[in-house]
Design a protein around this motif. Sequence first.
Motif, PDB file in Angstrom:
ATOM      1  N   MET A   1      -1.367  11.762   4.871  1.00  0.00           N
ATOM      2  CA  MET A   1      -1.581  10.211   4.426  1.00  0.00           C
ATOM      3  C   MET A   1      -0.358   9.520   4.094  1.00  0.00           C
ATOM      4  O   MET A   1       0.332  10.366   3.303  1.00  0.00           O
ATOM      5  CB  MET A   1      -2.378  10.591   3.081  1.00  0.00           C
ATOM      6  N   ARG A   2       0.024   8.593   4.530  1.00  0.00           N
ATOM      7  CA  ARG A   2       1.071   7.756   3.978  1.00  0.00           C
ATOM      8  C   ARG A   2       0.505   7.075   2.772  1.00  0.00           C
ATOM      9  O   ARG A   2      -0.380   6.597   2.550  1.00  0.00           O
ATOM     10  CB  ARG A   2       1.416   6.868   5.004  1.00  0.00           C
ATOM     11  N   VAL A   3       1.732   7.037   1.814  1.00  0.00           N
ATOM     12  CA  VAL A   3       1.471   6.468   0.698  1.00  0.00           C
ATOM     13  C   VAL A   3       2.679   5.544   0.310  1.00  0.00           C
ATOM     14  O   VAL A   3       3.754   5.880   0.883  1.00  0.00           O
ATOM     15  CB  VAL A   3       1.400   7.148  -0.751  1.00  0.00           C
ATOM     16  N   ASN A   4       2.689   4.227  -0.371  1.00  0.00           N
ATOM     17  CA  ASN A   4       3.583   3.210  -0.548  1.00  0.00           C
ATOM     18  C   ASN A   4       4.267   3.547  -1.665  1.00  0.00           C
ATOM     19  O   ASN A   4       3.819   4.407  -2.579  1.00  0.00           O
ATOM     20  CB  ASN A   4       3.197   1.837  -0.593  1.00  0.00           C
ATOM     21  N   SER A   5       5.255   2.841  -2.070  1.00  0.00           N
ATOM     22  CA  SER A   5       5.907   3.311  -3.306  1.00  0.00           C
ATOM     23  C   SER A   5       5.220   3.187  -4.643  1.00  0.00           C
ATOM     24  O   SER A   5       5.726   3.905  -5.592  1.00  0.00           O
ATOM     25  CB  SER A   5       7.448   2.529  -3.284  1.00  0.00           C
ATOM     26  N   GLU A   7       2.240   3.751  -5.054  1.00  0.00           N
ATOM     27  CA  GLU A   7       1.280   4.941  -5.310  1.00  0.00           C
ATOM     28  C   GLU A   7       2.030   6.168  -5.653  1.00  0.00           C
ATOM     29  O   GLU A   7       1.507   6.739  -6.511  1.00  0.00           O
ATOM     30  CB  GLU A   7       0.529   5.008  -3.945  1.00  0.00           C
TER      31      GLU A   7
END
Length: 166
Positions: A1-5, A7
């Motif tokens: 899963m990709r998460v942003n900064s 998160e």
Amino acid sequence: MRVNSKEIEVLQIIEENGRISLKTLAKMTELNEEQTKAILQKLEKEKVILSYSAVIDWSKVHDQENVTAMIDVKVTPQRGVGFDDVAKRIYRFPEVKALYLMSGAYDLSVVIEGKSMSQIARFVSDKLSTLDSVISTTTHFQLKKYKHDGVVFEDGEEDRRIVVTP
């Protein structure tokens, strides 16, 4: 899963303090409370956040201290599934607190808790070593806890045990 900064920032903060208020977390991340709550819900739904827990020093609670053991387990991996099937069988035991696939001389590292050394010995002899894939085990008993999950356990001179009364 990709998460942003943002998160990642939320994850780092709650990993350090799972009891932080939503309001404080929002301020620290420069988000509003709704955005912060949405991030937490998303990360919980995606099973990135698995639980919120406290680190307890059970040695300070009279008659509540357990014995902890780390067991090195050598197993025969099964064709097509490797170590996963035997790992699933092991982590289903309620005594098992943690289970890791390791590199080195042993394949699995199992952390268990029991009321006594003999209870742990029975677990190893009656449950763990009887599994088909298990070749051998080596048990290490924890003598003293200095640090756990980044928290240092202080060693005070005085006995500060909490007595639980009925």
